[in-house]
Scaffold this motif. Structure first.
Motif, PDB file in Angstrom:
ATOM      1  N   LYS A 124       0.853  -0.863  -0.008  1.00 39.69           N
ATOM      2  CA  LYS A 124      -0.218   0.214   0.050  1.00 39.69           C
ATOM      3  C   LYS A 124       0.796   1.266  -0.102  1.00 39.69           C
ATOM      4  O   LYS A 124       2.148   1.173   0.313  1.00 39.69           O
ATOM      5  N   SER A 125       0.222   2.300  -0.264  1.00 40.38           N
ATOM      6  CA  SER A 125       1.075   3.551  -0.384  1.00 40.38           C
ATOM      7  C   SER A 125       1.591   4.088   0.846  1.00 40.38           C
ATOM      8  O   SER A 125       2.759   4.731   1.383  1.00 40.38           O
ATOM      9  N   TRP A 126       1.024   3.662   2.034  1.00 28.63           N
ATOM     10  CA  TRP A 126       1.237   4.204   3.382  1.00 28.63           C
ATOM     11  C   TRP A 126       2.188   3.114   4.065  1.00 28.63           C
ATOM     12  O   TRP A 126       2.210   1.949   4.011  1.00 28.63           O
ATOM     13  N   TYR A 127       3.062   3.823   4.749  1.00 31.77           N
ATOM     14  CA  TYR A 127       4.016   3.021   5.547  1.00 31.77           C
ATOM     15  C   TYR A 127       4.556   3.839   6.848  1.00 31.77           C
ATOM     16  O   TYR A 127       4.338   4.988   6.817  1.00 31.77           O
ATOM     17  N   LEU A 128       4.970   3.146   7.646  1.00 33.80           N
ATOM     18  CA  LEU A 128       5.571   3.715   8.790  1.00 33.80           C
ATOM     19  C   LEU A 128       7.097   3.703   8.958  1.00 33.80           C
ATOM     20  O   LEU A 128       7.615   2.484   8.650  1.00 33.80           O
ATOM     21  N   GLY A 129       7.697   4.637   9.065  1.00 33.23           N
ATOM     22  CA  GLY A 129       9.322   4.586   9.179  1.00 33.23           C
ATOM     23  C   GLY A 129       9.827   5.428  10.508  1.00 33.23           C
ATOM     24  O   GLY A 129       9.182   6.123  11.075  1.00 33.23           O
ATOM     25  N   GLY A 130      11.144   5.069  10.462  1.00 31.32           N
ATOM     26  CA  GLY A 130      11.932   5.955  11.464  1.00 31.32           C
ATOM     27  C   GLY A 130      11.868   5.220  13.005  1.00 31.32           C
ATOM     28  O   GLY A 130      11.536   4.156  12.943  1.00 31.32           O
ATOM     29  N   LYS A 131      11.782   5.912  13.918  1.00 33.51           N
ATOM     30  CA  LYS A 131      11.888   5.750  15.305  1.00 33.51           C
ATOM     31  C   LYS A 131      10.634   5.257  15.756  1.00 33.51           C
ATOM     32  O   LYS A 131      10.526   3.949  16.551  1.00 33.51           O
ATOM     33  N   ALA A 132       9.413   5.498  15.505  1.00 34.93           N
ATOM     34  CA  ALA A 132       8.227   5.149  15.517  1.00 34.93           C
ATOM     35  C   ALA A 132       8.152   3.707  15.263  1.00 34.93           C
ATOM     36  O   ALA A 132       7.385   2.804  15.896  1.00 34.93           O
ATOM     37  N   ALA A 133       8.519   3.417  13.973  1.00 38.76           N
ATOM     38  CA  ALA A 133       8.663   1.818  13.242  1.00 38.76           C
ATOM     39  C   ALA A 133       9.564   1.017  14.166  1.00 38.76           C
ATOM     40  O   ALA A 133       9.140  -0.159  14.469  1.00 38.76           O
ATOM     41  N   ALA A 134      10.518   1.525  14.772  1.00 39.58           N
ATOM     42  CA  ALA A 134      11.552   0.878  15.437  1.00 39.58           C
ATOM     43  C   ALA A 134      11.121   0.401  16.795  1.00 39.58           C
ATOM     44  O   ALA A 134      11.215  -0.749  17.154  1.00 39.58           O
ATOM     45  N   ARG A 135      10.420   1.417  17.347  1.00 39.28           N
ATOM     46  CA  ARG A 135       9.846   1.133  18.659  1.00 39.28           C
ATOM     47  C   ARG A 135       8.536   0.099  18.544  1.00 39.28           C
ATOM     48  O   ARG A 135       8.469  -0.812  19.350  1.00 39.28           O
ATOM     49  N   LEU A 136       7.822   0.174  17.651  1.00 35.99           N
ATOM     50  CA  LEU A 136       6.921  -0.486  17.221  1.00 35.99           C
ATOM     51  C   LEU A 136       7.407  -2.170  16.876  1.00 35.99           C
ATOM     52  O   LEU A 136       7.014  -3.217  17.669  1.00 35.99           O
ATOM     53  N   LYS A 137       8.567  -2.285  16.352  1.00 34.99           N
ATOM     54  CA  LYS A 137       8.948  -3.721  15.854  1.00 34.99           C
ATOM     55  C   LYS A 137       9.712  -4.104  17.491  1.00 34.99           C
ATOM     56  O   LYS A 137       9.506  -5.148  17.577  1.00 34.99           O
ATOM     57  N   SER A 138      10.421  -3.396  18.341  1.00 35.05           N
ATOM     58  CA  SER A 138      10.831  -3.553  19.512  1.00 35.05           C
ATOM     59  C   SER A 138       9.496  -4.208  20.422  1.00 35.05           C
ATOM     60  O   SER A 138       9.816  -5.263  21.089  1.00 35.05           O
ATOM     61  N   GLY A 139       8.396  -3.713  20.197  1.00 33.60           N
ATOM     62  CA  GLY A 139       7.387  -4.104  20.959  1.00 33.60           C
ATOM     63  C   GLY A 139       6.823  -5.526  20.394  1.00 33.60           C
ATOM     64  O   GLY A 139       6.383  -6.170  21.436  1.00 33.60           O
ATOM     65  N   VAL A 140       6.699  -5.667  19.332  1.00 32.48           N
ATOM     66  CA  VAL A 140       6.566  -7.076  18.672  1.00 32.48           C
ATOM     67  C   VAL A 140       7.582  -8.037  19.079  1.00 32.48           C
ATOM     68  O   VAL A 140       6.840  -9.173  19.512  1.00 32.48           O
ATOM     69  N   LEU A 141       8.620  -7.846  18.955  1.00 37.53           N
ATOM     70  CA  LEU A 141       9.654  -8.851  19.653  1.00 37.53           C
ATOM     71  C   LEU A 141       9.335  -9.012  21.300  1.00 37.53           C
ATOM     72  O   LEU A 141       9.349 -10.234  21.566  1.00 37.53           O
TER      73      LEU A 141
END
Length: 396
Positions: free
Chosen positions: A345-362
């Protein structure tokens, strides 16, 4: 006699599944055994961090399953006999055999060499703890200016290259991609990815297939020599040939062919989850080998096992892939949403917010593994009679 459930593998799929089964089935009727080759739960999604020298805490499976009623057998699976419903294993106690009434096959995958000369002899990978530790030792011995080549432009290759470059700026890190870097991403996410590679100093060799690996270099299809004190092979995954050798119906990939409930189409007492399951998603395509797929398939498999054993209607869980979450070191990441046809999709999340989200998933995945029977009901479900089980239907 209790119904014997044997789970092969205690990765993301197998460990979650064993916990779900223990949480919902009565121990008066069932006996659950998990077979795993190593004593720890390995967070495979973080092995590139281990390889570059970061300290990770590994949870003991014995501690994870303590008090749950799940039996742990530390052994390597050497064969499956679905006709006689037995599993052959070998471990510190020697060779043995486990009988089962229901088998959940979740042995995962390992690196795919694709027959490329020199990969087995000279390349490293991050698909297992032992291989990641072997790579860690090699990287620790590289001095300033050492060259590292990561082969493969998939999620593992991108995360490995960026993690290495961020953690070891003294090294020269490169990535070899068969096609265009991040070709599957939306234009904005692709631009974010390229900027991250530039910021971290990762050299990208696009449209470069590697056809041979040597001790200090890799050879591209056009004959170009790429210097590499260390070559990290991340060009895909392969499943263990045990399933195919056992007589279970498998796809060309060696994955076990399953129906919508993760049940083997050739042997109804066998279920598969995770990378070793050839499961068709809601878009009509095989689910990719990934942690997300491990979650979908293990939830469906355990729901089906429980329903059939207790005489209930088999529910169907969602098998829809929602997107890719890619770490770009510790402080940057990309979360790319996809549509039903797995197009970005055209939308994506990037940067520190995406890094925090990935950390939360892990962290959430790790916490869930560490607490396999969290929310355990006071009353567990008893098994139905054989005649009651025969009439079980699958929900539409």
């Amino acid at each position: 006699m209790k119904h014997r459930i044997v789970v092969l593998g205690a990765g993301y799929a197998g460990a979650f599944a064993a916990g779900n089964l223990a949480r919902r089935l009565s121990p008066a009727d069932t006996e659950i055994t998990v077979v795993n080759a190593v004593p720890d739960f390995v967070e495979r999604m973080r092995l590139h961090q281990l390889a570059i020298g970061q300290d990770l805490a590994f949870r003991k499976l014995a501690d994870i399953f303590a008090g749950t009623g799940v039996r742990l057998r530390l052994a390597r699976v050497t064969g499956v006999d679905p006709e006689h419903r037995t599993v052959a294993v070998t471990g510190e106690d020697g060779d043995g055999e486990l009988a089962y009434d229901t088998l959940l096959y979740a042995l995962g995958s390992s690196v795919a060499h694709h027959g490329v000369p020199g990969v087995a002899e000279y390349a490293f990978d991050v698909t297992g703890r032992s291989s990641a530790l072997r790579l860690r030792e090699r990287l620790a011995g590289l001095g300033e200016g050492g060259t590292v080549l990561v082969v493969g432009e998939g999620l593992t290759g991108i995360e490995t290259a960026t993690e290495f470059a961020e953690s070891r700026p003294d090294l020269s890190v490169a990535l070899a991609a068969r096609g265009e870097l991040g070709a599957w991403l939306s234009p904005k996410a692709r631009r974010h990815l390229r900027l991250a590679f530039d910021r971290l100093g990762v050299t990208v060799h696009e449209h470069t297939g590697i056809e041979a690996v040597e001790p200090t270099r890799a050879i591209a299809a056009d004959g170009t020599s790429i210097p590499a004190d260390v070559t990290v092979w991340s060009a895909g995954f392969a499943v263990h040939p045990i399933a195919a050798a056992s007589g279970l119906e498998v796809a060309e990939t060696g994955q076990i062919v399953v129906d919508r409930t993760m049940r083997s189409v050739s042997h109804p007492d066998v279920y598969a989850a995770g990378d070793c399951a050839y499961a068709i998603g809601e878009n009509g395509r095989p689910l990719p080998m990934s942690c997300a797929s491990a979650g979908y398939t293990n939830m469906q498999a355990t729901a089906a096992i429980i329903a059939r054993l207790t005489g209930s209607e088999v529910p169907t869980t969602g098998l829809k892939y929602h997107g890719n979450h890619i770490s770009l070191g510790r402080r940057d990441a990309i979360f790319q949403m996809v549509d039903g046809d797995v197009r970005s999709k055209s939308w994506y999340l990037g940067g520190k917010a995406a890094a925090r989200l990935k950390s939360g998933v892990l962290k959430t995945a790790g916490w869930g593994i560490a607490h396999p029977t969290f929310g355990m009901p006071k009353r567990k479900r008893r098994l139905a009679t054989a005649s009651d089980r025969s009439g079980v239907r699958v929900a539409a």
